[in-house]
Design an enzyme around this catalytic site. Structure first.
Site, PDB file in Angstrom:
ATOM      1  CB  SER A  48      -1.017   0.063   1.160  1.00 50.03           C
ATOM      2  OG  SER A  48      -1.725  -1.055   1.246  1.00 50.03           O
ATOM      3  CG  ASN A 128      -4.944  -0.994   3.034  1.00 52.60           C
ATOM      4  OD1 ASN A 128      -6.056  -1.241   3.797  1.00 52.60           O
ATOM      5  ND2 ASN A 128      -3.950  -1.200   3.370  1.00 52.60           N
ATOM      6  CB  CYS A 131      -4.553  -1.117   7.245  1.00 50.85           C
ATOM      7  SG  CYS A 131      -3.025  -1.292   8.587  1.00 50.85           S
ATOM      8  N   GLY A 266      -0.549 -14.246  -0.107  1.00 53.50           N
ATOM      9  CA  GLY A 266       0.417 -13.526   0.621  1.00 53.50           C
ATOM     10  C   GLY A 266       1.411 -14.293   1.388  1.00 53.50           C
TER      11      GLY A 266
HETATM   12  C1  SIN Z   1       1.125  -2.945   7.195  1.00 56.04           C
HETATM   13  O1  SIN Z   1       1.692  -2.169   6.687  1.00 56.04           O
HETATM   14  O2  SIN Z   1       1.066  -2.794   8.621  1.00 56.04           O
HETATM   15  C2  SIN Z   1       0.035  -3.837   6.635  1.00 56.04           C
HETATM   16  C3  SIN Z   1      -0.971  -3.038   5.748  1.00 56.04           C
HETATM   17  C4  SIN Z   1      -2.225  -3.772   5.913  1.00 56.04           C
HETATM   18  O3  SIN Z   1      -2.599  -4.781   7.082  1.00 56.04           O
HETATM   19  O4  SIN Z   1      -3.167  -3.385   5.350  1.00 56.04           O
END
Ligand code: SIN
Length: 306
Positions: A48, A128, A131, A266
């Site tokens: 992201s 996103n 998160c 993932g």
């Molecule tokens: C993160 O960068 O902490 C994870 C991002 C997410 O879970 O959307």
């Protein structure tokens, strides 16, 4: 050898096979995106990206749990202006579609980042809004149908490419949120982002992650994701992209039967390596052939028949 049995179109985006790199831990560099595509992914989704550079949380940012990983990276990224170069490079390297994952702290920020990502060559964007641990973005947007609608509507007006919305499982009704996203113009939904979680070390008697709270991914959340996809499929008409614990072709098939038109992978890359995509697509292809299906599209949502 992958066949046309596996080709799908997600909101107009043509994929040779229905697998994608999930946005999460990987996906900052064109080189990594290239190695994921070489492993057989049908599309790549970046980590992201926000409007400004962001350092993220202090270590540890990832911890192993039973049947999964808990991560709280804190959305570290170079910011869209610097990432534009990486998008250009990825587009030169890749022969699969490139989807840029975007987060923001307001509808205006999402819109600005999406505009820059699309101008740089993104084939689609994934918002996103899920998160589970960064304040004033992510699930704080995606848990509120009114705020979510505002973000999606603004982005949809500007983006000249398909807009995917990645949903949070950390809500009372994922269907309510899914419907709000679709009514506001989402072209496809990704279900699900990580489940809010934490780990505590008995020895130090302290939380393990630098941020204390993170998001659980991997096989532990597959049954939750399957249930979410199954419920969403009964309520909206746009394609659903399944995400959460897909490790084998059997997992992928179960997601298609629940109603997903494609799956994201993932956590399994950490345990199986990038060729997990090829293993999943080959296994799915053999399954479809053995069962007498001409296309993976024929099994999407098949478990809903009465
Ligand atoms: C993160 O960068 O902490 C994870 C991002 C997410 O879970 O959307």
């Amino acid at each position: 050898m992958v066949t046309s049995r596996l080709s799908v179109s997600i909101a107009g985006l043509q994929l040779e096979n229905p697998t994608m790199l999930a946005s999460g831990i990987l996906g900052y560099s064109a080189e990594t995106l290239g190695s994921i595509a070489a492993g057989g992914a049908g599309a790549d989704i970046t980590k992201s990206i926000g409007l400004k550079p962001r350092v993220g949380y202090a270590n540890p940012t990832v911890v192993q749990a039973n049947c999964g990983l808990i991560n709280a990276m804190g959305l570290p990224n170079p910011g869209i202006d610097e990432f534009v170069e990486e998008i250009h490079e990825a587009k030169r390297l890749l022969s699969v579609p490139l989807i840029v994952s975007v987060y923001g702290f307001s509808a205006e920020e999402y819109e600005k980042i999406v505009k820059k990502a699309v101008e740089a060559g993104a084939d689609a964007v994934e918002l996103n809004v899920s998160c589970p641990h960064v304040k004033e973005t992510g699930s704080e947007i995606g848990q509120n149908p009114k705020v979510l609608s505002e973000v999606v509507r603004k982005v949809r007006c500007t983006a000249k490419k398909p807009v995917f919305v990645k949903l949070s499982p950390n809500v009372t009704s994922i269907c309510e949120v899914a419907e709000a996203a679709v009514e506001a113009g989402a072209d496809a939904l990704t279900a699900i982002n990580t489940v809010k979680a934490m780990a505590i070390d008995a020895e130090t008697m302290m939380p393990v992650l630098g941020n204390k709270v993170g998001g659980l991914s991997g096989p532990a959340i597959k049954p939750i994701a399957l249930r979410c996809i199954y419920e969403i499929y009964e309520r909206v008409k746009v394609p659903i992209i399944g995400c959460g614990g897909v490790t084998s072709w059997q997992d992928a098939v179960e997601y298609f039967l629940a109603g997903a038109s494609a799956v994201q992978v993932g956590t399994a890359i950490a345990t199986e390596g990038p060729t997990v995509f090829r293993t999943i697509t080959r296994g799915t292809d053999v399954y479809l052939k053995t069962k007498g299906f001409a296309s993976v599209r024929e099994i999407v949502g098949l478990s809903h028949r009465r």
